[in-house]
Design a protein around this motif. Sequence first.
Motif, short mmCIF file in Angstrom:
data_model
loop_
_atom_site.label_atom_id
_atom_site.label_comp_id
_atom_site.label_asym_id
_atom_site.label_seq_id
_atom_site.Cartn_x
_atom_site.Cartn_y
_atom_site.Cartn_z
N PRO A 47 5.50 -13.86 -19.99
CA PRO A 47 5.32 -14.76 -18.84
C PRO A 47 4.60 -16.04 -19.26
O PRO A 47 3.77 -16.04 -20.18
CB PRO A 47 4.46 -13.94 -17.88
N SER A 107 11.41 -10.25 -17.79
CA SER A 107 10.13 -10.85 -17.42
C SER A 107 10.30 -12.24 -16.85
O SER A 107 9.32 -12.89 -16.49
CB SER A 107 9.19 -10.91 -18.64
N ALA A 109 11.06 -15.00 -14.09
CA ALA A 109 10.74 -15.00 -12.67
C ALA A 109 11.98 -14.72 -11.83
O ALA A 109 13.09 -15.14 -12.16
CB ALA A 109 10.13 -16.33 -12.26
N SER A 139 4.05 -9.01 -17.91
CA SER A 139 5.43 -8.70 -18.24
C SER A 139 6.06 -7.76 -17.22
O SER A 139 7.21 -7.92 -16.83
CB SER A 139 5.51 -8.08 -19.64
#
Length: 225
Positions: A47, A107, A109, A139
């Motif tokens: 992320p 991971s 979005a 994650s």
Amino acid sequence: MKLALFDLDGTLIDSETGIVASIGYALEKLGAAVPPREELRSWIGPPLRMTFPRVLGDDAATIERAVELYRERYSATGWSEHVVYVGVAEAIAALAAAGTTLAVVTSKAALYAPRIVASLPFGAAFARVYAVPPDSAHSEKATMIAQALADFGVAADDAAMVGDRHFDIEGARANGVRAIGAGWGFGSREELLEAGADAIAQTPALLVPLLRARQAPGESACSAA
């Protein structure tokens, strides 16, 4: 095997162009130095809230602004700046034809992941896309894999997770799911082995035989090199 779970970036698609350009856009807007491209490749997978602090420090407001700027460019053009890895479409088609249920666990979005998967030539083959909430800093692979097992009613030993980073392997092992490394992606072979990959496919063409095999965990981890 009843259920095959796939990571997105570095596994189904080479998304380096869009991600790296969007990271650079955010850092430049904040007046920060942009690391070399090779270093930015290692940012693909985790992320953003885990990677931006490498350059920007730990100030929460700055990190959130960087995420906003990244999404500004990525939402406009970055999400579509990718190519499908050679051989992936054929592997997905073979698994689907064999009756394997397919899903994406990423991971990335949830703002983008379903749109990207839907745009792929084989996107309709995936029954579901699991992605992280926009405000997540983690994650969440282990949690999403557990949810997929529950949603599809599949036992762990009838499932496999395919991914190119240690997050994928660790998430699989946390759930007792077979962990297959995607050797063509952004993570190194060493990273995948250290995380505990049960096997590594060096090319997508070698993936289907590995998924059909039922090696015990840890056995023949280099068999598809």
